[in-house]
Structure formats: C-alpha cells, structure tokens
Motif scaffolding. Structure first.
Motif, PDB file in Angstrom:
ATOM      1  N   GLU A  17       0.828  -1.202   0.000  1.00  0.00           N
ATOM      2  CA  GLU A  17       0.000   0.000   0.000  1.00  0.00           C
ATOM      3  C   GLU A  17       0.872   1.266   0.000  1.00  0.00           C
ATOM      4  OE1 GLU A  17      -3.843   1.763   2.438  1.00  0.00           O
ATOM      5  OE2 GLU A  17      -2.308   0.699   3.559  1.00  0.00           O
ATOM      6  N   GLN A  18       1.925   1.269   0.801  1.00  0.00           N
ATOM      7  CA  GLN A  18       2.837   2.420   0.833  1.00  0.00           C
ATOM      8  C   GLN A  18       3.457   2.658  -0.539  1.00  0.00           C
ATOM      9  OE1 GLN A  18       5.681   1.661   3.946  1.00  0.00           O
ATOM     10  NE2 GLN A  18       4.295   2.304   5.577  1.00  0.00           N
ATOM     11  N   LEU A  19       3.877   1.581  -1.200  1.00  0.00           N
ATOM     12  CA  LEU A  19       4.496   1.710  -2.521  1.00  0.00           C
ATOM     13  C   LEU A  19       3.500   2.220  -3.552  1.00  0.00           C
ATOM     14  CD1 LEU A  19       6.631  -1.565  -2.595  1.00  0.00           C
ATOM     15  CD2 LEU A  19       7.471   0.780  -2.312  1.00  0.00           C
ATOM     16  N   GLU A  20       2.282   1.694  -3.507  1.00  0.00           N
ATOM     17  CA  GLU A  20       1.267   2.121  -4.477  1.00  0.00           C
ATOM     18  C   GLU A  20       0.922   3.601  -4.295  1.00  0.00           C
ATOM     19  OE1 GLU A  20      -1.836  -0.662  -3.700  1.00  0.00           O
ATOM     20  OE2 GLU A  20      -1.010  -2.210  -5.044  1.00  0.00           O
ATOM     21  N   LYS A  21       0.797   4.038  -3.051  1.00  0.00           N
ATOM     22  CA  LYS A  21       0.489   5.441  -2.804  1.00  0.00           C
ATOM     23  C   LYS A  21       1.669   6.341  -3.167  1.00  0.00           C
ATOM     24  CE  LYS A  21      -3.170   4.710   0.567  1.00  0.00           C
ATOM     25  NZ  LYS A  21      -3.657   4.841   1.948  1.00  0.00           N
ATOM     26  N   THR A  22       2.873   5.838  -2.942  1.00  0.00           N
ATOM     27  CA  THR A  22       4.062   6.593  -3.344  1.00  0.00           C
ATOM     28  C   THR A  22       4.103   6.770  -4.856  1.00  0.00           C
ATOM     29  OG1 THR A  22       5.371   5.892  -1.425  1.00  0.00           O
ATOM     30  CG2 THR A  22       6.596   6.596  -3.374  1.00  0.00           C
ATOM     31  N   MET A  23       3.801   5.719  -5.588  1.00  0.00           N
ATOM     32  CA  MET A  23       3.778   5.830  -7.048  1.00  0.00           C
ATOM     33  C   MET A  23       2.708   6.814  -7.502  1.00  0.00           C
ATOM     34  SD  MET A  23       6.134   4.266  -8.654  1.00  0.00           S
ATOM     35  CE  MET A  23       5.416   4.211 -10.307  1.00  0.00           C
ATOM     36  N   GLY A  24       1.625   6.901  -6.744  1.00  0.00           N
ATOM     37  CA  GLY A  24       0.556   7.817  -7.101  1.00  0.00           C
ATOM     38  C   GLY A  24       0.987   9.270  -7.112  1.00  0.00           C
ATOM     39  N   THR A  25       1.936   9.634  -6.246  1.00  0.00           N
ATOM     40  CA  THR A  25       2.403  11.021  -6.198  1.00  0.00           C
ATOM     41  C   THR A  25       3.761  11.225  -6.864  1.00  0.00           C
ATOM     42  OG1 THR A  25       3.333  10.630  -3.981  1.00  0.00           O
ATOM     43  CG2 THR A  25       1.121  11.593  -4.100  1.00  0.00           C
ATOM     44  N   HIS A  26       4.502  10.133  -7.133  1.00  0.00           N
ATOM     45  CA  HIS A  26       5.861  10.267  -7.664  1.00  0.00           C
ATOM     46  C   HIS A  26       5.994   9.949  -9.153  1.00  0.00           C
ATOM     47  CE1 HIS A  26       6.738  10.404  -3.402  1.00  0.00           C
ATOM     48  NE2 HIS A  26       8.036  10.503  -3.607  1.00  0.00           N
ATOM     49  N   ALA A  27       5.043   9.212  -9.718  1.00  0.00           N
ATOM     50  CA  ALA A  27       5.187   8.732 -11.100  1.00  0.00           C
ATOM     51  C   ALA A  27       5.390   9.876 -12.094  1.00  0.00           C
ATOM     52  CB  ALA A  27       3.977   7.891 -11.498  1.00  0.00           C
ATOM     53  N   ARG A  28       4.784  11.013 -11.823  1.00  0.00           N
ATOM     54  CA  ARG A  28       4.862  12.149 -12.767  1.00  0.00           C
ATOM     55  C   ARG A  28       6.289  12.678 -12.917  1.00  0.00           C
ATOM     56  NH1 ARG A  28       1.333  16.201  -9.122  1.00  0.00           N
ATOM     57  NH2 ARG A  28       0.482  14.164  -8.538  1.00  0.00           N
ATOM     58  N   TYR A  29       7.160  12.357 -11.961  1.00  0.00           N
ATOM     59  CA  TYR A  29       8.534  12.861 -12.003  1.00  0.00           C
ATOM     60  C   TYR A  29       9.508  11.856 -12.611  1.00  0.00           C
ATOM     61  CZ  TYR A  29       6.170  15.839  -8.657  1.00  0.00           C
ATOM     62  OH  TYR A  29       5.250  16.670  -8.046  1.00  0.00           O
ATOM     63  N   LEU A  30       8.982  10.723 -13.075  1.00  0.00           N
ATOM     64  CA  LEU A  30       9.806   9.671 -13.663  1.00  0.00           C
ATOM     65  C   LEU A  30       9.689   9.699 -15.183  1.00  0.00           C
ATOM     66  CD1 LEU A  30       8.618   6.785 -11.316  1.00  0.00           C
ATOM     67  CD2 LEU A  30      10.722   8.121 -11.060  1.00  0.00           C
ATOM     68  N   THR A  31      10.660   9.069 -15.848  1.00  0.00           N
ATOM     69  CA  THR A  31      10.506   8.869 -17.285  1.00  0.00           C
ATOM     70  C   THR A  31       9.458   7.787 -17.500  1.00  0.00           C
ATOM     71  OG1 THR A  31      12.162   7.100 -17.443  1.00  0.00           O
ATOM     72  CG2 THR A  31      12.967   9.385 -17.601  1.00  0.00           C
ATOM     73  N   ALA A  32       8.957   7.701 -18.718  1.00  0.00           N
ATOM     74  CA  ALA A  32       7.941   6.690 -19.023  1.00  0.00           C
ATOM     75  C   ALA A  32       8.494   5.292 -18.777  1.00  0.00           C
ATOM     76  CB  ALA A  32       7.481   6.836 -20.465  1.00  0.00           C
ATOM     77  N   ARG A  33       9.745   5.067 -19.138  1.00  0.00           N
ATOM     78  CA  ARG A  33      10.364   3.752 -18.944  1.00  0.00           C
ATOM     79  C   ARG A  33      10.526   3.427 -17.461  1.00  0.00           C
ATOM     80  NH1 ARG A  33      10.874  -1.404 -19.503  1.00  0.00           N
ATOM     81  NH2 ARG A  33      13.004  -2.221 -19.361  1.00  0.00           N
TER      82      ARG A  33
END
Length: 234
Positions: free
Chosen positions: A158-174
């Motif tokens: 759950e922590q990882l999924e929520k982290t991805m929810g706010t952090h994914a926009r700062y990553l490359t697509a890959r």
C-alpha cells in the motif's frame, strides 16, 4: 524562508525538478518534533510527499536546510569540510548523515546527489542527478520491506502504491513502467551476500542483484558508490 532565499543567500541554484517538487507541495513535511509522527505523518501518508515512505530518509525543511548549510560552512564544525567543496543538504538519515546536492561536481545540467557521512569524513556518490536519485530510492524501497518494524505485506504494498501515485509524474515513461511492473509481482524472500561468506535475509519485490541490474540499465553512473574525502586536510 523559501528555496529562492536559499539560492540568493548561499549563491546556489536548485535543479528545476526540485523547484517543481516544491511547487507541487512535495516538500511540505512540516517541522519535525516529538509529535510529528502522531500529528503530521497521518496527514501525509495517503498522498506521500517526497520519499516519505523511503527507508532512513527524512526530508529537511527549508529552515533546517539553512541551519545545516551554516553548520557545514562553520570553520569550527567538527567535520572540517574543505571550503572548496560545496554541499547543499536536502535530507538526512536517522543517524544524521546528509543527502546533499554536490554543487562542486555539477556537469552541465546534472547536479550529483551524494551522501555526506558525518562520522567518516567521506561523501558517497549516489546518482548523477535528482531524477536518477529519485528512481534509485524508489527501487530500493521496493527491494526492502521493513521487516524490522514488522511492516506487513499489505502495508508495504500500500505504501508503494500510494508513493507511485504522487511520484510517477517525475519519472521517465520507462522508469514508471518498470516500477509498475515490479508492483505487480509477488513479494519474495531473498538473501544478500555479505563479506566472509555471510548472508542477510531480505524481503521485497526484487532482489539486490535485480536492483543493481536495473540501476546499471536505466540510471548508469560511473561514480556510483565511490567515496571521496571532504575534509580540508583530506
């Protein structure tokens, strides 16, 4: 005090990504104190700020950054840092080591991230820039469930999924694709090889060997893990 105040006062320019993180509220962790975990953390955990759930990572407030900068520059500070080396702290470990932008090592637009050890008179290269550091920390979070504090499988995921929810926009697509694929995996137990034939048990979504392979593929950095002396007499 703001990031702009830090830049003006200390003659330093933050990476554009860090300024974007500030604009998006990703640096708003409040001021740490005895009641922070009970009063502030619950307001952040569902929409995690920068690396909120990462192991041994405490984001510094702007006020704390200014204080740390003054301490590092103090000629009477016990670390005796070489004035020719410029470190800009932005986070710390529980032991008081600082995650820093290494301004003296800037190459074109890349501002390296290092870990400034407080008791070894060395700094350790971690990533070529903030974007790579962010991906590295997310990989490490996925590889290492906090079994010491008895974090359950459900809470870990759950922590990882929520982290991805706010952090994914700062990553490359890959990078985002790789992390989402890891999130779909089953959690595994694995052993990490230590010196003298010893091993250490770990649990997570990928092994340390897989992590090293992904790091080399997606955020290759020839100085990764290299250390250098920071003392004025070093």
């Amino acid at each position: 005090m703001t990031l702009s105040d830090i830049e003006r006062h200390y003659g330093f320019t933050y990476p554009p990504l860090y300024k974007q993180l500030e604009h998006d509220g990703m640096l708003n962790v409040g001021e740490y104190g005895p009641a922070w975990y009970q009063q502030v953390y619950p307001t952040l955990k569902d929409r995690p700020t920068l690396l909120l759930h990462a192991d041994d990572f405490e984001l510094l407030s702007v006020t704390a950054v200014a204080q740390a900068l003054d301490e590092l520059a103090d000629p009477d500070d016990y670390r005796q840092i070489d004035p020719a080396l410029r470190f800009i702290p932005f986070a710390q470990t529980g032991a008081g080591d600082h995650y820093c932008f290494f301004a003296s090592g800037q190459q074109d637009a890349d501002l390296p991230v290092v870990l400034l050890w407080h008791d070894q008179e060395e700094a350790q290269h971690l990533a070529r820039n903030l974007a790579d550091f962010l991906f590295l920390m997310l990989l490490q979070s996925m590889a290492d469930q906090d079994t010491y504090n008895e974090v359950s499988d459900e809470e870990f995921r759950e922590q990882l999924e929520k982290t991805m929810g706010t952090h994914a926009r700062y990553l490359t697509a890959r990078q985002a694709e790789v992390l989402q694929a890891l999130l779909a995996r089953d959690i595994i137990d694995y052993d990490v090889a230590l010196p003298k034939g010893r091993t250490e048990a770990h649990r997570g979504l990928l092994t340390d060997m897989e992590l090293a392979s992904l790091r080399a593929e997606l955020i290759a950095y020839d100085k990764y893990d290299d250390c250098f002396a920071y003392g004025a007499a070093g």
